[in-house]
Design a protein around this motif. Sequence first.
Motif, short mmCIF file in Angstrom:
data_model
loop_
_atom_site.label_atom_id
_atom_site.label_comp_id
_atom_site.label_asym_id
_atom_site.label_seq_id
_atom_site.Cartn_x
_atom_site.Cartn_y
_atom_site.Cartn_z
N LEU A 193 -16.68 -1.67 -49.12
CA LEU A 193 -16.94 -2.09 -47.17
C LEU A 193 -16.50 -3.36 -47.53
O LEU A 193 -15.87 -4.00 -46.05
CB LEU A 193 -18.39 -2.27 -47.26
CG LEU A 193 -19.05 -0.48 -47.41
CD1 LEU A 193 -20.67 -1.12 -47.28
CD2 LEU A 193 -18.69 0.22 -46.74
N MET A 194 -16.55 -4.77 -47.80
CA MET A 194 -15.68 -5.50 -47.40
C MET A 194 -14.07 -6.08 -46.99
O MET A 194 -13.80 -6.66 -46.61
CB MET A 194 -16.07 -7.05 -48.97
CG MET A 194 -17.27 -7.18 -49.06
SD MET A 194 -17.92 -8.25 -49.92
CE MET A 194 -17.21 -7.74 -51.42
N ASP A 195 -13.19 -4.92 -47.81
CA ASP A 195 -12.47 -5.11 -47.78
C ASP A 195 -11.52 -3.79 -46.71
O ASP A 195 -10.20 -3.51 -46.65
CB ASP A 195 -11.55 -4.04 -49.45
CG ASP A 195 -11.92 -5.14 -50.47
OD1 ASP A 195 -11.81 -7.13 -50.20
OD2 ASP A 195 -12.12 -5.31 -51.21
N LEU A 196 -12.62 -3.81 -45.99
CA LEU A 196 -11.68 -3.18 -44.12
C LEU A 196 -10.67 -3.92 -43.98
O LEU A 196 -11.45 -5.16 -43.24
CB LEU A 196 -13.34 -2.77 -43.51
CG LEU A 196 -12.39 -1.88 -42.12
CD1 LEU A 196 -11.67 -0.57 -42.30
CD2 LEU A 196 -13.46 -1.86 -41.42
N ASN A 197 -10.19 -3.75 -43.50
CA ASN A 197 -8.88 -4.52 -43.28
C ASN A 197 -8.96 -5.12 -41.30
O ASN A 197 -8.54 -4.61 -40.68
CB ASN A 197 -7.06 -3.87 -43.37
CG ASN A 197 -6.30 -5.13 -42.99
OD1 ASN A 197 -6.79 -6.59 -43.44
ND2 ASN A 197 -5.21 -4.43 -42.75
N TYR A 198 -9.73 -5.63 -41.08
CA TYR A 198 -10.77 -5.83 -39.92
C TYR A 198 -10.30 -7.49 -39.70
O TYR A 198 -10.74 -8.07 -41.00
CB TYR A 198 -12.18 -5.21 -39.58
CG TYR A 198 -12.21 -5.09 -38.60
CD1 TYR A 198 -11.78 -4.17 -38.14
CD2 TYR A 198 -13.69 -6.24 -38.65
CE1 TYR A 198 -12.47 -4.45 -36.77
CE2 TYR A 198 -14.64 -6.29 -37.36
CZ TYR A 198 -13.83 -5.48 -35.87
OH TYR A 198 -14.41 -5.04 -34.59
N PRO A 199 -10.33 -7.33 -38.46
CA PRO A 199 -9.92 -9.43 -38.39
C PRO A 199 -10.98 -10.38 -38.60
O PRO A 199 -11.40 -11.53 -39.09
CB PRO A 199 -10.48 -9.32 -36.74
CG PRO A 199 -9.17 -8.42 -36.14
CD PRO A 199 -9.86 -6.98 -36.86
N SER A 200 -12.35 -9.56 -38.94
CA SER A 200 -13.94 -10.33 -39.22
C SER A 200 -13.96 -10.30 -40.64
O SER A 200 -13.74 -9.02 -41.18
CB SER A 200 -14.85 -10.16 -38.11
OG SER A 200 -15.28 -8.49 -38.64
N ILE A 201 -14.62 -10.59 -41.07
CA ILE A 201 -15.08 -10.25 -42.81
C ILE A 201 -17.51 -10.64 -42.71
O ILE A 201 -17.15 -11.91 -42.13
CB ILE A 201 -14.43 -11.41 -43.36
CG1 ILE A 201 -12.82 -11.12 -43.68
CG2 ILE A 201 -15.00 -11.25 -44.85
CD1 ILE A 201 -12.25 -12.46 -43.69
N THR A 202 -17.29 -9.81 -43.27
CA THR A 202 -18.82 -9.37 -43.70
C THR A 202 -18.86 -9.84 -45.05
O THR A 202 -18.24 -8.27 -45.79
CB THR A 202 -19.36 -8.44 -42.60
OG1 THR A 202 -18.77 -9.08 -41.60
CG2 THR A 202 -20.47 -8.32 -43.40
N VAL A 229 -16.67 -14.05 -54.43
CA VAL A 229 -16.03 -12.29 -54.18
C VAL A 229 -15.26 -12.51 -53.10
O VAL A 229 -14.52 -13.44 -52.74
CB VAL A 229 -17.02 -11.59 -53.21
CG1 VAL A 229 -18.79 -11.22 -53.58
CG2 VAL A 229 -17.07 -11.74 -52.20
N ILE A 230 -13.75 -11.52 -54.28
CA ILE A 230 -13.01 -11.40 -53.64
C ILE A 230 -12.31 -10.72 -52.34
O ILE A 230 -13.19 -9.66 -52.57
CB ILE A 230 -11.90 -11.20 -54.26
CG1 ILE A 230 -11.72 -12.33 -55.79
CG2 ILE A 230 -10.40 -11.19 -53.83
CD1 ILE A 230 -10.70 -12.07 -56.57
#
Length: 148
Positions: free
Chosen positions: A109-118, A126-127
Amino acid sequence: MSCPHIAGIVSLLKALHPEWTPSAIKSAIMTTASLLDNMAEPIKNSFMVNASPFSYGSGHVWPSRAMDPGLVYDLDTMDYLNFLCSLGYKSSQISTFKPYKCPSNLTSLMDLNYPSITVPNLKEPVIVVRRLKNVGTLGTYVAHVQNR
């Protein structure tokens, strides 16, 4: 009032860059926003104290910078469908909208290519992976990580 302002900015960006996807336009707006208001002061919340990202999101929109962001985070339909699978939706639920089969190896879920990071439940390093698309002139970009 943010909705009509953003809708107008999106319309202007789409007219200027008809080849940009909705995700590219959203990315351009988000990544060029300022953490300062139009008086060059820190953004305040309703109590007139300095706001946090939870109050102001990406920040104060800067349309002239969004016209030429340099790099954007772009997503397509498959990225969103894979994201739904990673959230636990079943292929049968997703197929209500579009015939689709969830992949056997789900992306983080962290790798959704979105401008913010959750990063939920951060307990260890984590990477996080992002892909950028150059929509401007060629140049050299340097990434900086800032802990807040």
